[in-house]
Design an enzyme around this catalytic site. Structure first.
Site, PDB file in Angstrom:
ATOM      1  N   GLU A  90      72.336  -9.577  69.561  1.00 50.13           N
ATOM      2  CA  GLU A  90      72.858  -8.608  68.601  1.00 50.13           C
ATOM      3  C   GLU A  90      72.959  -7.206  69.179  1.00 50.13           C
ATOM      4  O   GLU A  90      72.187  -6.826  70.057  1.00 50.13           O
ATOM      5  CB  GLU A  90      72.008  -8.563  67.348  1.00 50.13           C
ATOM      6  CG  GLU A  90      70.647  -9.201  67.506  1.00 50.13           C
ATOM      7  CD  GLU A  90      69.744  -9.018  66.315  1.00 50.13           C
ATOM      8  OE1 GLU A  90      69.613  -9.994  65.583  1.00 50.13           O
ATOM      9  OE2 GLU A  90      69.171  -7.940  66.134  1.00 50.13           O
ATOM     10  N   CYS A 103      73.150   0.354  69.975  1.00 48.26           N
ATOM     11  CA  CYS A 103      71.849  -0.172  70.379  1.00 48.26           C
ATOM     12  C   CYS A 103      72.111  -1.563  70.952  1.00 48.26           C
ATOM     13  O   CYS A 103      72.629  -2.438  70.245  1.00 48.26           O
ATOM     14  CB  CYS A 103      70.947  -0.238  69.146  1.00 48.26           C
ATOM     15  SG  CYS A 103      69.411  -1.096  69.430  1.00 48.26           S
ATOM     16  N   CYS A 110      62.188 -12.335  73.651  1.00 49.10           N
ATOM     17  CA  CYS A 110      61.308 -11.368  74.325  1.00 49.10           C
ATOM     18  C   CYS A 110      59.947 -12.025  74.488  1.00 49.10           C
ATOM     19  O   CYS A 110      59.559 -12.864  73.678  1.00 49.10           O
ATOM     20  CB  CYS A 110      61.172 -10.121  73.453  1.00 49.10           C
ATOM     21  SG  CYS A 110      60.181  -8.804  74.190  1.00 49.10           S
ATOM     22  N   GLY A 157      64.507  -7.656  73.292  1.00 52.36           N
ATOM     23  CA  GLY A 157      64.119  -7.746  74.696  1.00 52.36           C
ATOM     24  C   GLY A 157      63.369  -6.536  75.195  1.00 52.36           C
ATOM     25  O   GLY A 157      63.373  -5.473  74.570  1.00 52.36           O
ATOM     26  N   GLU A 158      62.707  -6.723  76.333  1.00 52.99           N
ATOM     27  CA  GLU A 158      61.997  -5.621  76.987  1.00 52.99           C
ATOM     28  C   GLU A 158      62.780  -5.272  78.256  1.00 52.99           C
ATOM     29  O   GLU A 158      62.765  -6.032  79.225  1.00 52.99           O
ATOM     30  CB  GLU A 158      60.559  -6.052  77.312  1.00 52.99           C
ATOM     31  CG  GLU A 158      59.789  -5.123  78.221  1.00 52.99           C
ATOM     32  CD  GLU A 158      59.832  -3.634  77.837  1.00 52.99           C
ATOM     33  OE1 GLU A 158      59.661  -3.302  76.646  1.00 52.99           O
ATOM     34  OE2 GLU A 158      60.058  -2.809  78.742  1.00 52.99           O
ATOM     35  N   CYS A 332      65.759  -5.124  64.977  1.00 49.77           N
ATOM     36  CA  CYS A 332      65.014  -5.900  65.952  1.00 49.77           C
ATOM     37  C   CYS A 332      64.998  -7.415  65.771  1.00 49.77           C
ATOM     38  O   CYS A 332      63.980  -7.997  65.414  1.00 49.77           O
ATOM     39  CB  CYS A 332      63.578  -5.418  65.978  1.00 49.77           C
ATOM     40  SG  CYS A 332      63.488  -3.650  65.933  1.00 49.77           S
TER      41      CYS A 332
HETATM   42  N1  SAH Z   1      60.980  -3.800  74.076  1.00 48.56           N
HETATM   43  C1  SAH Z   1      61.416  -2.450  73.907  1.00 48.56           C
HETATM   44  C2  SAH Z   1      62.762  -2.318  73.210  1.00 48.56           C
HETATM   45  C3  SAH Z   1      63.063  -3.207  72.045  1.00 48.56           C
HETATM   46  S1  SAH Z   1      62.191  -2.930  70.547  1.00 48.56           S
HETATM   47  C4  SAH Z   1      60.351  -1.631  73.199  1.00 48.56           C
HETATM   48  O1  SAH Z   1      59.319  -2.184  72.858  1.00 48.56           O
HETATM   49  O2  SAH Z   1      60.522  -0.424  73.062  1.00 48.56           O
HETATM   50  C5  SAH Z   1      62.859  -1.451  69.905  1.00 48.56           C
HETATM   51  C6  SAH Z   1      61.911  -0.676  69.011  1.00 48.56           C
HETATM   52  O3  SAH Z   1      61.782  -1.294  67.722  1.00 48.56           O
HETATM   53  C7  SAH Z   1      60.510  -0.581  69.559  1.00 48.56           C
HETATM   54  O4  SAH Z   1      59.999   0.709  69.334  1.00 48.56           O
HETATM   55  C8  SAH Z   1      59.784  -1.610  68.712  1.00 48.56           C
HETATM   56  O5  SAH Z   1      58.398  -1.413  68.739  1.00 48.56           O
HETATM   57  C9  SAH Z   1      60.428  -1.390  67.368  1.00 48.56           C
HETATM   58  N2  SAH Z   1      60.246  -2.458  66.392  1.00 48.56           N
HETATM   59  C10 SAH Z   1      60.175  -3.794  66.583  1.00 48.56           C
HETATM   60  N3  SAH Z   1      60.012  -4.453  65.436  1.00 48.56           N
HETATM   61  C11 SAH Z   1      59.978  -3.514  64.472  1.00 48.56           C
HETATM   62  C12 SAH Z   1      59.824  -3.567  63.057  1.00 48.56           C
HETATM   63  N4  SAH Z   1      59.670  -4.717  62.428  1.00 48.56           N
HETATM   64  N5  SAH Z   1      59.848  -2.389  62.386  1.00 48.56           N
HETATM   65  C13 SAH Z   1      60.016  -1.214  63.017  1.00 48.56           C
HETATM   66  N6  SAH Z   1      60.162  -1.110  64.351  1.00 48.56           N
HETATM   67  C14 SAH Z   1      60.131  -2.245  65.071  1.00 48.56           C
END
Ligand code: SAH
Length: 342
Positions: A90, A103, A110, A157-158, A332
């Site tokens: 996505e 984004c 992940c 993903g990371e 996410c």
């Molecule tokens: N892996 C990377 C990028 C993807 S996640 C990272 O961790 O930054 C993108 C952002 O969304 C991150 O800050 C993550 O912690 C946040 N995120 C994931 N699930 C979420 C949720 N349910 N509510 C709010 N933020 C969330």
């Protein structure tokens, strides 16, 4: 067979060399690869014979939007793309007053295991190639007939778990003959892989870094984010400091506000303290998006604004993120999961 999307100019030059063609053909081809055409046949100034030779080993195909959802309130659009191998990813397009931001995803699934995140529930399926990352932008620009100004690698993903392809992606995104996006308009979001933060800092790029912090103590961070077991907060923050000092770019700390978990005054105080000596640091507070698989709830509006106000009173540059796209599961991995399971 390999997709031309994702190839660098130098690689196309090598290919033209192998095919006994002049170097300028590589420049022509490169421009076509990153322009909104649908097939090799559409590349009008490439001779037919050469097209046929290219087609023996390469194809040119975009990812396809299987589904597009729009949030009627704020105009955010979510694209569900089908990849060559059938996997789904996505991308989210957000419209801000200063331009549009996409984004993009960096992996299918992940393996970081953050407890509040939908993308990680089924683990990692595979890394995305730089071409697949580039194409998320090309496909959205083409379908929406717009030019995207900002890119955040903050989808599923990371990114630092797929470091080499991220670096190749940045090159392609930044190249004026490819996507032509300024490095300062590209943001990488990481859950905090320390060695890669140093690696990126030493590449002397100008991209922005966003670090998902979500907790100001090691005990809580380990509970929420397994990566906290590998790298302690002080190691992580040292790396962040190095990044801002080396690149002079700002750094954003993401902090998802979870009711009664990380939203107290005490937590705000600790947060302000641990990031105190990182210059150009910003805090982005986001109400957590509840997912079915966990019991976390969003902090109340009031606690979020209080938390924010307290950080500001301590001299922290903190903001509450305008919540875009939550009507369409734009957070996410939620759409992809909903789609693959139904
Ligand atoms: N892996 C990377 C990028 C993807 S996640 C990272 O961790 O930054 C993108 C952002 O969304 C991150 O800050 C993550 O912690 C946040 N995120 C994931 N699930 C979420 C949720 N349910 N509510 C709010 N933020 C969330």
């Amino acid at each position: 067979m390999k997709n031309l999307i994702g190839m660098k100019k130098t690689e196309l030059e090598a290919l033209m060399g192998e095919l006994g063609e002049a170097k300028f053909r590589a420049a022509q081809l490169y421009k076509w690869v990153y322009s909104p055409v649908d097939s090799i046949d559409d590349m009008t100034n490439i001779p037919k014979v050469l097209k046929e030779k290219i087609k023996e080993h390469y194809f040119y195909r975009h990812i396809t939007a299987e589904h597009i959802l729009m949030d009627e309130k704020d105009g955010t659009k979510k694209f569900l793309f089908r990849l060559e191998d059938g996997n789904l990813i996505e991308s989210v397009l957000m419209n801000y007053s200063y331009g549009s931001t996409i984004c993009i995803s960096s992996q299918v699934g992940c393996r970081m295991g953050c407890k509040f995140c939908a993308s990680t529930i089924d683990g990692l399926v595979r890394n995305l190639s730089a071409g697949e990352m580039t194409d998320q932008i090309m496909a959205v620009e083409k379908s929406e007939k717009i030019r995207i100004s900002n890119i955040v690698i903050m989808g599923s993903g990371e990114p630092f778990d797929n470091f080499d392809e991220i670096v190749r992606f940045i090159e392609l995104a930044n190249d004026s003959e490819a996507l032509n996006k300024g490095q300062r308009h590209i943001t990488i979001s990481t859950c905090g892989l320390v060695p890669e933060i140093y690696k990126l800092a030493d590449m002397n790029l100008q991209v922005n870094l966003s670090v998902s912090l979500h907790a100001p103590t090691d005990i809580l961070r380990k509970e929420l984010m397994p990566v906290g077991n590998k790298y302690k907060l002080d190691e992580l923050l040292k790396a962040c400091k190095y990044y801002t000092e080396k690149t002079n770019r700002k750094i954003t700390f993401e902090y998802a506000m979870i009711k009664n978990v990380n939203d107290s005054r005490e937590m705000a105080d600790k947060l302000a303290y641990i990031i105190m000596d990182i210059k150009n640091a910003m805090v982005n507070l986001i109400p957590v998006n509840p997912i079915e698989e966990s019991s976390f709830e969003k902090s109340d509006r009031n606690s979020i604004y209080e938390f924010n106000g307290y950080l500001i009173s301590k001299g922290v540059n903190s903001t509450v993120r305008r919540k875009l796209g939550s009507d369409i599961n734009a957070a996410c991995g939620q759409l992809r999961r909903g789609y693959t399971e139904s």
